[in-house]
Write an enzyme that holds these catalytic residues in place. Structure first.
Site, PDB file in Angstrom:
ATOM      1  CB  SER A   1     -50.494 -18.167  33.541  1.00 22.73           C
ATOM      2  OG  SER A   1     -50.815 -19.161  34.333  1.00 22.73           O
TER       3      SER A   1
ATOM      4  CG  HIS B   1     -49.136 -16.901  38.497  1.00 18.81           C
ATOM      5  ND1 HIS B   1     -48.087 -17.845  37.895  1.00 18.81           N
ATOM      6  CD2 HIS B   1     -50.101 -17.017  37.849  1.00 18.81           C
ATOM      7  CE1 HIS B   1     -48.733 -18.484  36.865  1.00 18.81           C
ATOM      8  NE2 HIS B   1     -50.075 -17.907  36.827  1.00 18.81           N
TER       9      HIS B   1
ATOM     10  CG  ASP C   1     -45.466 -18.126  40.095  1.00 19.23           C
ATOM     11  OD1 ASP C   1     -46.485 -18.800  40.566  1.00 19.23           O
ATOM     12  OD2 ASP C   1     -45.696 -17.984  38.739  1.00 19.23           O
TER      13      ASP C   1
END
Length: 623
Positions: free
Chosen positions: A465, A582, A550
């Protein structure tokens, strides 16, 4: 001395044997999550009996959390589809196994579930059913399944709170400049009014709950201080009282009595998790738990009469321990170990560290050193946390253990912008993506070299991320600093990232614009700190992993930097997981990912490699 035996990836990244045991409100049963045919499901046991049984049977995606319904006869949990994060709320009868979807709405996400023992027949949940951008509060009848609107979002509310009668009476709204407003009302028919507000510079904060009499709110905010304090604010008069504070560390959570709702303790995350006990009546219980096992204590659940607790002890070099605590007798009955097979292996210690950034800012973090070797001149990996409004913590970290076991030193630094260290540390990260947040990482690398731990010629960077963005930025903006990088679901273009955020993040867009940049008014600034625009500068080997579903960092973020690099003749390894979002929820995918990363790191840093097993084949994921 040689390195200890290789720890199989399957033990570190496969399913735990047990996770998160919780006691039912009546104290008669325990529920936990454990594998059923390889997928994490919910299991139940009657206390004192060996009648363990699975009560759910999800065959594809793991159930990642669960809670008891107030009637002690049902469990509630949320589940999404292939990582799309459109969570639905499910209910299972633990006796019959009957399961039903309480929120059968396509494309709708559940956020938060509020219940109350005195009102066992319904719960309140946030859902973006009416408008995908906004979460209204809905009342769900747990017997009939009927869903009714309890409070409508006027357009700026990030979350609602209900009192102990399950009446929605508080709301946290976000302002146009990224600040917050706490609104309250007397009852569900009264108009909303402002109780308290603070600016973006005062940090994040929020509503922690209602006092037992429903007349005041507990609020965490750094307004008037550096770190977030716990305040008690009278709903009618606005009078404030400070209940707990620390000059550097934010209040991280509170502990309240399950029936009376009395405030008993607050939690801070310093180098380790610390409890500040506010009620002397609970002190003997915590003393007994501290005597029972070493490690940081987490209270998982408590029976309604508060005689039975489930407790977790976490440490840096052993699996989590779960136990049942009888407050009446003081007996601690060990229940489970999360990963008992890990006890056969030597695990590394995760040690707190401190350093001073080049501009004088104090940074804290952790280092994990491989066991059995001289900790000097080691191949080193800078592992960057996501968020960026999060932080690394002490405890068992599978990634750090894996890397240390393969021979690497692992550095984790809570760079500026990380949470938990007060508003000055948080605000220092504003508009510093690719700037001072990046230089903090370089300073952590320099610290490890100065300590003699890291080999300057063998330092890599990886993360997920925001940590993925940091990896891309490091290789693009400072191409000679790291010998290789691993990016997991990291954004490559901040303009396209902010233009494609999920609809339900719309209320929080002002915060992104305040702390990252405005994609509408200053695209040039955001483009200047977007790694995709410097893809041609990347010379270090790079591995990218992306979930096709995602909703936060969409596949296009990885696709575009891969295309940009290949268009400039740069090599990049790209893994695309078609059934993930994600990150990697399914253990099958975690094992494939780490089986791909391990030889990649070894080729450039020289660490050890466990040969890939038949279930870790990843060639089909290469794009």
């Amino acid at each position: 001395m040689p390195l200890p035996a290789l720890i199989p990836r399957s033990l570190l990244f496969g399913n735990p044997e047990v996770a998160g045991p919780i006691v039912s409100p009546d104290g008669r049963r325990i529920a936990w999550r454990a594998p059923l045919n390889g997928v994490m499901n919910i299991w139940v046991r009657t206390r004192g009996q060996g009648d363990d049984r699975a009560v759910t049977a999800d065959a594809v995606r793991p159930i990642r959390s669960c809670a008891w319904q107030a009637d002690s006869e049902h469990v509630l949990y949320v589940q999404d589809h292939e990582g799309d994060e459109n969570w639905r709320l499910w209910q299972t009868n633990v006796t019959t196994g009957a399961t039903r979807d309480l929120t059968p709405f396509d494309g709708v996400r559940v956020e938060g579930v509020a219940d109350e023992p005195a009102h066992p027949d319904f719960v309140l949940v946030g859902m973006n059913l009416r408008d995908r951008r906004l979460f209204d509060m809905h009342r769900i009848n747990l017997i009939s399944g009927e869903v009714t609107l309890a409070a409508e979002n006027p357009g700026d509310v990030g979350g609602f709170n209900c009192d102990h009668r399950l009446v929605v009476r508080a709301a946290a709204a976000l302002t146009a400049d990224g600040g917050q407003i706490v609104r309250v009302r007397t009852d569900e028919h009264s108009p909303w009014r402002t109780l308290m507000e603070w600016e973006s510079d005062d940090g994040l904060g929020g509503i922690a709950g209602f006092t037992p009499d429903n007349n005041s709110l507990w609020i965490t905010t750094a307004k008037g201080a550096n770190a977030a304090r716990l305040l008690q604010v009278d709903i009618e008069t606005g009078e404030q009282r400070v209940l707990a504070e620390d000059p550097r560390y934010d209040v991280d959570g509170i502990l309240t009595h399950p029936a009376t709702h009395a405030l008993e303790a607050v939690r801070y995350v310093r180098a380790r998790r610390d409890w500040q006990l506010l009620d002397s009546a609970i002190e003997p219980a915590f003393a007994r738990l501290a005597d029972a096992h070493d490690g940081d204590i987490s209270i998982m659940s408590r029976s309604l009469d508060d005689t039975v607790w489930t407790v977790c002890w976490s440490a840096d070099n052993r699996p989590e321990l779960y136990a049942l605590f009888d407050r009446t007798s003081g007996v601690v009955e060990d229940l489970f170990t999360s990963h008992p097979a890990l006890a056969r292996y030597i695990l590394a210690h995760k040690q707190p560290i401190e350093l001073i950034a080049r501009d004088g800012l104090k940074l804290e973090g952790y280092i994990t050193l491989p066991e059995g070797v001289d900790p000097h001149g080691l191949p080193t990996i800078l592992n960057v946390h996501g968020g960026p409004w999060g932080r690394d913590e002490w405890g068992l970290d599978p990634v750090s253990q894996w890397l240390a076991n393969r021979g690497y030193a692992v550095v984790q630094i809570n760079f500026r912008g990380s949470m938990g260290y007060g508003r000055a540390h948080l605000n220092a990260g504003d508009r510093e993506w690719g700037g001072k947040m990046h230089s903090d990482l370089l300073d952590a690398k320099a610290w490890a070299i100065e300590q003699g731990i890291a080999d300057p010629a063998r330092v890599a960077i990886m993360g997920g991320s925001y940590g993925g963005y940091a990896t891309l930025a490091a290789l693009a903006f400072t191409p000679r600093e790291f010998v290789c990088g691993v990016d997991i679901v990291g954004p490559s273009n901040l303009v396209t990232l902010l233009k494609s955020i999920p609809p339900y993040w719309e209320v929080g867009r002002a915060m992104f614009r305040r702390r990252v940049g405005n994609e509408e008014t200053e695209p040039e600034f955001l483009e200047s700190i977007s790694p995709v625009n410097k893809a041609g500068e990347i010379v270090a080997p790079l591995l990218i992993a992306q979930g096709a579903n995602d909703p936060r960092v969409k596949q296009a973020e990885s696709d575009q930097i891969v295309a940009a690099m290949r268009g400039r003749g740069r090599e990049v390894t790209y893994l695309l997981f078609p059934d993930e979002g994600h990150g990697f929820a399914r253990p099958e995918n975690r094992l494939r990912f780490y089986a791909a990363v391990e030889p990649f790191l070894a080729a450039h840093l020289g660490g050890r490699v466990e040969p890939a097993g038949p279930d870790e084949e990843f060639s089909s994921l290469l794009r």
